[in-house]
Motif scaffolding. Sequence first.
Motif, PDB file in Angstrom:
ATOM      1  N   THR A  30       0.861  -1.182   0.000  1.00  0.00           N
ATOM      2  CA  THR A  30       0.000   0.000   0.000  1.00  0.00           C
ATOM      3  C   THR A  30       0.894   1.226   0.000  1.00  0.00           C
ATOM      4  O   THR A  30       1.852   1.305   0.773  1.00  0.00           O
ATOM      5  CB  THR A  30      -0.914   0.011   1.247  1.00  0.00           C
ATOM      6  N   ILE A  31       0.571   2.169  -0.879  1.00  0.00           N
ATOM      7  CA  ILE A  31       1.312   3.434  -0.964  1.00  0.00           C
ATOM      8  C   ILE A  31       0.308   4.557  -0.830  1.00  0.00           C
ATOM      9  O   ILE A  31      -0.713   4.576  -1.515  1.00  0.00           O
ATOM     10  CB  ILE A  31       2.085   3.549  -2.294  1.00  0.00           C
ATOM     11  N   SER A  32       0.615   5.505   0.062  1.00  0.00           N
ATOM     12  CA  SER A  32      -0.292   6.616   0.348  1.00  0.00           C
ATOM     13  C   SER A  32       0.346   7.942  -0.039  1.00  0.00           C
ATOM     14  O   SER A  32       1.567   8.095  -0.004  1.00  0.00           O
ATOM     15  CB  SER A  32      -0.617   6.623   1.845  1.00  0.00           C
ATOM     16  N   SER A  33      -0.494   8.914  -0.361  1.00  0.00           N
ATOM     17  CA  SER A  33       0.001  10.255  -0.698  1.00  0.00           C
ATOM     18  C   SER A  33       0.618  10.953   0.512  1.00  0.00           C
ATOM     19  O   SER A  33       1.278  11.975   0.371  1.00  0.00           O
ATOM     20  CB  SER A  33      -1.131  11.111  -1.270  1.00  0.00           C
ATOM     21  N   THR A  34       0.427  10.385   1.693  1.00  0.00           N
ATOM     22  CA  THR A  34       1.038  10.947   2.908  1.00  0.00           C
ATOM     23  C   THR A  34       2.477  10.468   3.080  1.00  0.00           C
ATOM     24  O   THR A  34       3.030  10.585   4.169  1.00  0.00           O
ATOM     25  CB  THR A  34       0.214  10.576   4.159  1.00  0.00           C
ATOM     26  N   GLU A  35       3.053   9.910   2.011  1.00  0.00           N
ATOM     27  CA  GLU A  35       4.428   9.419   1.891  1.00  0.00           C
ATOM     28  C   GLU A  35       4.707   8.140   2.673  1.00  0.00           C
ATOM     29  O   GLU A  35       5.847   7.732   2.828  1.00  0.00           O
ATOM     30  CB  GLU A  35       5.464  10.497   2.223  1.00  0.00           C
ATOM     31  N   ARG A  36       3.674   7.470   3.128  1.00  0.00           N
ATOM     32  CA  ARG A  36       3.835   6.218   3.854  1.00  0.00           C
ATOM     33  C   ARG A  36       3.627   5.033   2.919  1.00  0.00           C
ATOM     34  O   ARG A  36       2.869   5.104   1.953  1.00  0.00           O
ATOM     35  CB  ARG A  36       2.834   6.121   5.010  1.00  0.00           C
ATOM     36  N   ALA A  37       4.311   3.926   3.230  1.00  0.00           N
ATOM     37  CA  ALA A  37       4.140   2.683   2.486  1.00  0.00           C
ATOM     38  C   ALA A  37       4.106   1.537   3.486  1.00  0.00           C
ATOM     39  O   ALA A  37       4.786   1.576   4.517  1.00  0.00           O
ATOM     40  CB  ALA A  37       5.281   2.486   1.493  1.00  0.00           C
ATOM     41  N   TRP A  38       3.283   0.555   3.176  1.00  0.00           N
ATOM     42  CA  TRP A  38       3.130  -0.623   4.021  1.00  0.00           C
ATOM     43  C   TRP A  38       3.287  -1.862   3.153  1.00  0.00           C
ATOM     44  O   TRP A  38       2.691  -1.954   2.089  1.00  0.00           O
ATOM     45  CB  TRP A  38       1.747  -0.665   4.674  1.00  0.00           C
ATOM     46  N   PHE A  39       4.063  -2.817   3.632  1.00  0.00           N
ATOM     47  CA  PHE A  39       4.229  -4.092   2.934  1.00  0.00           C
ATOM     48  C   PHE A  39       3.907  -5.211   3.914  1.00  0.00           C
ATOM     49  O   PHE A  39       4.356  -5.190   5.063  1.00  0.00           O
ATOM     50  CB  PHE A  39       5.659  -4.278   2.418  1.00  0.00           C
ATOM     51  N   THR A  40       3.134  -6.191   3.450  1.00  0.00           N
ATOM     52  CA  THR A  40       2.823  -7.357   4.264  1.00  0.00           C
ATOM     53  C   THR A  40       2.945  -8.608   3.398  1.00  0.00           C
ATOM     54  O   THR A  40       2.407  -8.651   2.294  1.00  0.00           O
ATOM     55  CB  THR A  40       1.387  -7.279   4.840  1.00  0.00           C
ATOM     56  N   GLY A  41       3.669  -9.607   3.895  1.00  0.00           N
ATOM     57  CA  GLY A  41       3.783 -10.898   3.237  1.00  0.00           C
ATOM     58  C   GLY A  41       3.022 -11.943   4.038  1.00  0.00           C
ATOM     59  O   GLY A  41       3.018 -11.894   5.277  1.00  0.00           O
ATOM     60  N   TYR A  42       2.378 -12.866   3.350  1.00  0.00           N
ATOM     61  CA  TYR A  42       1.545 -13.868   4.003  1.00  0.00           C
ATOM     62  C   TYR A  42       2.018 -15.281   3.669  1.00  0.00           C
ATOM     63  O   TYR A  42       2.287 -15.589   2.508  1.00  0.00           O
ATOM     64  CB  TYR A  42       0.085 -13.733   3.544  1.00  0.00           C
TER      65      TYR A  42
END
Length: 84
Positions: A30-42
Amino acid sequence: MDIQKIKIMSNNICYGPEPSPIDEVEQHLTISSTERAWFTGYNYAGGFGKYEICRKQQFSIGKIIANEILNLFSRYCESGQLLC
């Protein structure tokens, strides 16, 4: 089009031998315009559709980079070349 956030999901479950419970089978970015990114592996864990988180990372990619990525996705969506 002004995209504020995107979520990209990949899944490598296919025909063939069943993955082991510790095999990573899906990823979410997930990439947000608030400059944050989240990665999750399952992991495959409990079987199809019952995945468990095996790794997780949250980080800042900077506003310029986040906006450039979102702008590229926006331009692609507006181009009419979407494929299912």
